[in-house]
Design an enzyme around this catalytic site. Structure first.
Site, PDB file in Angstrom:
ATOM      1  N   GLU A 212     -11.965 -12.872   9.661  1.00 46.41           N
ATOM      2  CA  GLU A 212     -13.389 -13.153   9.623  1.00 46.41           C
ATOM      3  C   GLU A 212     -14.119 -11.804   9.640  1.00 46.41           C
ATOM      4  O   GLU A 212     -14.395 -11.244   8.592  1.00 46.41           O
ATOM      5  CB  GLU A 212     -13.792 -14.067  10.790  1.00 46.41           C
ATOM      6  CG  GLU A 212     -14.918 -14.968  10.401  1.00 46.41           C
ATOM      7  CD  GLU A 212     -14.986 -16.279  11.198  1.00 46.41           C
ATOM      8  OE1 GLU A 212     -16.054 -16.846  11.199  1.00 46.41           O
ATOM      9  OE2 GLU A 212     -13.989 -16.729  11.799  1.00 46.41           O
TER      10      GLU A 212
ATOM     11  N   GLU B 197     -15.075 -15.228  22.864  1.00 48.90           N
ATOM     12  CA  GLU B 197     -15.876 -16.117  22.029  1.00 48.90           C
ATOM     13  C   GLU B 197     -16.180 -17.415  22.749  1.00 48.90           C
ATOM     14  O   GLU B 197     -17.283 -17.946  22.674  1.00 48.90           O
ATOM     15  CB  GLU B 197     -15.113 -16.409  20.731  1.00 48.90           C
ATOM     16  CG  GLU B 197     -15.820 -17.391  19.825  1.00 48.90           C
ATOM     17  CD  GLU B 197     -15.071 -17.613  18.530  1.00 48.90           C
ATOM     18  OE1 GLU B 197     -13.836 -17.455  18.521  1.00 48.90           O
ATOM     19  OE2 GLU B 197     -15.726 -17.936  17.523  1.00 48.90           O
TER      20      GLU B 197
HETATM   21  C1  BGC Z   1     -17.969 -17.060  14.056  1.00 46.42           C
HETATM   22  C2  BGC Z   1     -19.183 -17.127  14.928  1.00 46.42           C
HETATM   23  C3  BGC Z   1     -20.273 -17.701  14.084  1.00 46.42           C
HETATM   24  C4  BGC Z   1     -19.879 -19.140  13.866  1.00 46.42           C
HETATM   25  C5  BGC Z   1     -20.887 -19.996  13.220  1.00 46.42           C
HETATM   26  C6  BGC Z   1     -17.583 -18.464  13.736  1.00 46.42           C
HETATM   27  O1  BGC Z   1     -16.474 -18.543  12.937  1.00 46.42           O
HETATM   28  O2  BGC Z   1     -16.937 -16.324  14.596  1.00 46.42           O
HETATM   29  O3  BGC Z   1     -19.395 -16.147  15.776  1.00 46.42           O
HETATM   30  O4  BGC Z   1     -21.566 -17.461  14.460  1.00 46.42           O
HETATM   31  O5  BGC Z   1     -18.638 -19.195  13.201  1.00 46.42           O
HETATM   32  O6  BGC Z   1     -20.376 -21.022  12.467  1.00 46.42           O
END
Ligand code: BGC
Length: 879
Positions: A464, A738
């Protein structure tokens, strides 16, 4: 007589902490800090021919360039001194050198080794070299004043001149929205030149340009099939003549020892394949191939000088433990989760393969690699029988642990971890008597470092690492306190504006990559287009970012207005809501308790208000009235739908209450007090555990403080059972996770697909640590006035915070000694502090200097603290 004022630092535009080489501002504004307050200052400009110009000015901030505009390549020095009432000494000279400002300054073509290679597999990196003899151009070393290389790439590159690296930057030119903007780097190569023959060489890899990026399989060749290099070499002679040394026909390429590389996958390097002295003159290039020049239409992007600092190695860590495992692997623990790579020193026999594995955590005694998803993060080094020092060039990993597989038996383990990120000067610090809070803060600092690898990303480890808008939207105030992040954010906001114009809305991450995520306007994420520039303005008082981003800010608010119903509520369409509410199931992080349309409608009001304030700052008075009315209309609809007649917040969640309070959506003080009581009750009923996701988390502590619920606020902050801010700290976290429970109490990794151990978003609470626990925040954009008002509670006996403001160091440090309260406040020159002392009815105004204040210790029993100004859109005045 008072001592004359001395100038302590000078900078141009937002380049704090660096000289201004290769900028493309023709009229860079100057700022400086001082150790005193003078009435007027003299600026002296010295051109290269010795001509000097002078200008007298008042103020120390953002002084408009008072001289003739700079031309491409022009190099000047600037000095500043206090003029009245007492003349001070001249400052150290500060150098400004313009880059290649006009497109037609660029005479060289992009050269490509690859032609079209649109496969979906890992590819090698290339070596490119161009050799030329300065004698052929009639240039002798004694004629040279300076030499510059201007360079950029489709892909990522590293430059070498005559066998030496041109500088320390990594992953240049970084990731921007390459369809629109491509940043070039300026290298001072004067000291690297040799008489006669010289070689310019480059390593060139896929990087973001055509390597795989994005999740769910990602996208290959996102920006094109080619990788290509643009290098322009110029020498300025002693008489001032600028000579471009043509390179175009001289370029040759071959594959490099990097036989396969991807940002997510890692790098494979075969030391046997490095052509000896390849970037030194005289290397035999038989077997090297000529490059192809790209046609001009193949690079539509505007070339620009980087508004922010380069990515570099900022720190080197030695392992805190080295363990040999039963299967022979050697496990290293660096004690800190980072973004970066390993650096190894080893002699491995010819063809011997060492593999380097990376992970953030351990699970059941093994590297926990599942959260990396498809970002395998394995580097391979293949030996050549000689001692080598190596670190991968074109990949980055998020890791605390590494395992060395097949390390030569008996060889010393000489390995360091290189911490890699944008080279932003640190500007904010925090400490407190509770070490858990200090660790929490340190984790926030690390997650910021690890996620500012050229652009603000969500995470540094899995497939990501994208510029998610919502994450930086909530984190911006913290980021701007901790580091001089303006350059990185300026660059990113330019991409936001470009991609927004292209797509008609603000994509959920920028640069946008089509990898299957719903491409729809989304509240709290798209609102970054308005909130991030506003936070930048509040932090440094520079309205230029507002002026530059104004069309983007306005387009976002207009779009949401068009999506909203007649009552101004945004109540249809895709939303991420209070993302990662702890009550949401691991497989569906968007399923939060809070009504997502309440959040969307509240954000609409907030950003319409900020836009109105912005219009006011910029003097667009009609717009200011229009957006104030728009906000009022939407507020009316919001209240009708989401507040009961008695002010009850109908969607009875922590996030809803925090949003209503912090965004100033209640009708009056009575309703606010009522909502505050309800919020405190909800928080207490939940056992002082966190009940909020990305949206509510930065607000809940704030909302409790603002309504006088200090005890509950601290009980929430200091909770250490999951979910809470301190639970990860209790589990030994070194970065912000997270999810509240990325690691479950039983030591297993959360089964959710989104389980990173390095996401700054939930660390946005650090802003409250600065504002309330230490007790310092700006009251006026740019810190010309600031407030010191610690919220005393939570059993803390000490807290302190310092911020390097545009005027110098502002700081607060308080301590409780039994029943005595001691406060130390640092007020920088040209600023005023409003300092609240326990037991006093109003603030004291403190002038520049160091102040010690003593009073009785009185815990904060809940006087009202006004909500954070930035959250409600105020203040409107420019400094
Ligand atoms: C990310 C996040 C993001 C979110 C929103 C995730 O995969 O890591 O931090 O804001 O998706 O869909």
């Amino acid at each position: 007589m008072m001592n004359p004022t001395t100038i302590t630092t000078i900078w141009a535009e937002n380049r704090r902490g660096a000289d201004a080489a290769g900028i493309d501002e023709t009229a860079p504004r100057l700022s400086w800090t001082t150790d005193g307050s003078a009435d007027t200052y003299d600026i002296e400009l010295i051109r290269e021919n010795g001509d000097a110009d002078h200008h007298r000015t008042t103020g120390t901030r953002l002084i408009e360039w008072p001289f003739a505009p700079l031309r491409s390549r022009e190099r000047v020095t600037v000095r500043v001194r206090a003029a009245t009432p007492h003349q001070g000494p001249w400052s150290t000279p500060f150098t400004i050198e313009a880059g290649l400002i006009e497109r037609n300054d660029w005479q060289e073509p992009f050269v490509s080794p690859s032609g079209s290679a649109g496969t979906d597999t890992l590819r090698p990196a290339y070596l490119l070299r161009a050799e030329t003899d300065l004698n052929q151009w009639g240039i002798r070393p004694s004629d040279i004043r300076r030499a510059r290389v201007y360079a950029t790439a489709h892909g990522v590159y590293e430059l070498e001149i005559n066998g030496r690296r041109a500088d320390e930057s990594i992953l240049a030119p970084g990731w921007s929205s390459y369809r629109h903007r491509l940043r070039y780097q300026t290298y001072d190569v004067t000291h690297l030149l040799e008489p006669g023959a010289n070689v310019l060489g480059a390593w060139l890899g896929d990087g973001w340009y055509r390597g795989r990026i994005g999740f769910d399989g990602g996208v290959w060749n996102a920006y094109g099939d080619d990788v290509a290099l643009l290098v322009q070499w110029e020498i300025t002679l002693l008489d001032g003549t600028v000579r471009r040394i043509p390179l175009a026909g001289n370029w040759r390429w071959t594959t490099s020892p990097i036989t396969a590389v991807g940002l997510y996958e890692g790098e494979t390097y075969d030391a046997r394949l490095l052509p000896a002295n390849w970037s030194r003159p005289g290397h035999d290039t038989s077997g090297w191939e000529p490059t192809q020049a790209l046609a001009t239409e193949d690079f539509p992007a505007a070339l620009e000088a980087p508004p922010g600092p380069p990515v570099v190695v900022t720190e080197r860590l030695r392992p805190v433990s080295v363990t040999t495992l039963p299967d022979g692997r050697v496990r290293l623990d660096f004690g800190q989760n980072i973004a970066g790579t390993l650096r190894i020193r080893v002699t491995a026999s010819e063809g011997h393969r060492i593999r380097l594995h990376h992970a953030e955590v351990l699970e059941e005694g093994r590297l926990g690699v599942r959260p990396l998803r498809s970002a395998t993060s394995v580097d391979t080094f293949i030996g050549d029988g000689k001692p080598q020092e190596w670190s991968p060039r074109f990949t980055v990993h998020g890791f605390r642990y590494a395992e060395l597989e097949n390390w030569p038996s008996g060889a010393d383990i000489d390995v360091e971890a290189l911490v890699v990120h944008s080279d932003m000067p640190r500007t904010g610090w925090f400490s407190a008597s509770d070490p858990r809070l200090e660790r929490l803060h340190s984790n926030v600092v690390w997650s910021m470092r690890d996620n500012f690898v050229d652009l603000p990303t969500d995470c540094p480890q899995r497939d990501e690492r994208l510029g998610w808008t919502g994450d930086i939207q909530v984190f911006a105030p913290t980021a701007l306190f901790l580091f001089a992040a303006h350059g990185v954010l300026t660059s990113w906001l330019r991409d936001v504006a470009h991609e927004q114009a292209e797509q008609g809305h603000v994509p959920n991450f920028v640069p946008w990559v089509e990898c299957g995520f719903p491409n729809h306007p989304t509240a709290a994420w798209g609102d970054a287009a308005v909130i991030v520039p506003w936070e930048m303005y509040l932090n440094d008082g520079d309205a230029r970012i507002l002026r530059d981003q104004y069309p983007s800010m306005k387009a976002w608010v207009d779009l949401v207005a068009s999506l909203a119903g007649p009552d101004g509520r945004w109540s249809e369409g895709f939303q991420l809501g209070d993302w990662l509410d702890p009550a949401a199931p691991p497989e569906d992080p968007g399923l939060s308790r809070t009504d997502r349309h309440l959040i969307a409608s509240a954000y609409h009001i907030r950003t319409a208000r900020i836009l109105a304030r912005t219009a006011g700052v910029l003097g667009h008075d009609d717009d200011a009235r229009t957006y104030e009315r728009l906000a009022e209309h939407a507020l009316h609809g919001f209240r009708a739908a989401y507040l009961g007649a008695d002010g009850t917040v109908l969607n009875d969640t922590v996030t809803s209450h925090a949003v209503c309070l912090c965004f100033d959506l209640m009708r009056d003080d009575e309703e606010r007090a009522h909502a505050g009581r309800r919020l405190a009750r909800l928080v207490a009923d939940n056992g002082f555990h966190i009940a909020t996701g990305f949206v509510g988390t930065p607000l809940v502590f704030e909302a409790l403080i603002a309504t006088g619920h200090v005890e509950e606020a601290y009980a929430l902050l200091l909770q250490d059972q999951s979910p809470s801010w301190l639970y990860p700290v209790s589990q030994g976290a070194t970065t912000i996770w997270e999810r509240w429970d990325s690691m479950l109490p039983d030591g297993s990794i959360n089964p959710g697909d989104m389980t990173s151990f390095n996401h700054y978003a939930l660390g946005a609470v650090a802003d409250s640590l600065h504002r309330h626990v230490a007790g310092i925040h700006a009251t006026e954009p740019g810190w010309r006035t600031f407030t010191v008002r610690p919220v005393l509670g939570g059993g803390l006996t000490h807290a302190a915070a310092t911020h390097l403001t545009p005027y110098g160091r502002a700081g607060v440090s308080w301590r409780r000694d039994g029943s005595t309260f001691r406060l130390h406040v640092t007020v920088p020159p040209s600023t005023t502090a409003q300092v609240w002392v326990p037991g006093e009815p109003g603030p004291r105004q403190l002038a520049p200097g160091e102040h010690d204040i003593e009073s009785a210790y009185l815990p904060d029993t809940g006087e009202w603290h006004p909500p954070v100004p930035s959250l409600i859109g105020a203040p409107a005045e420019s400094p």
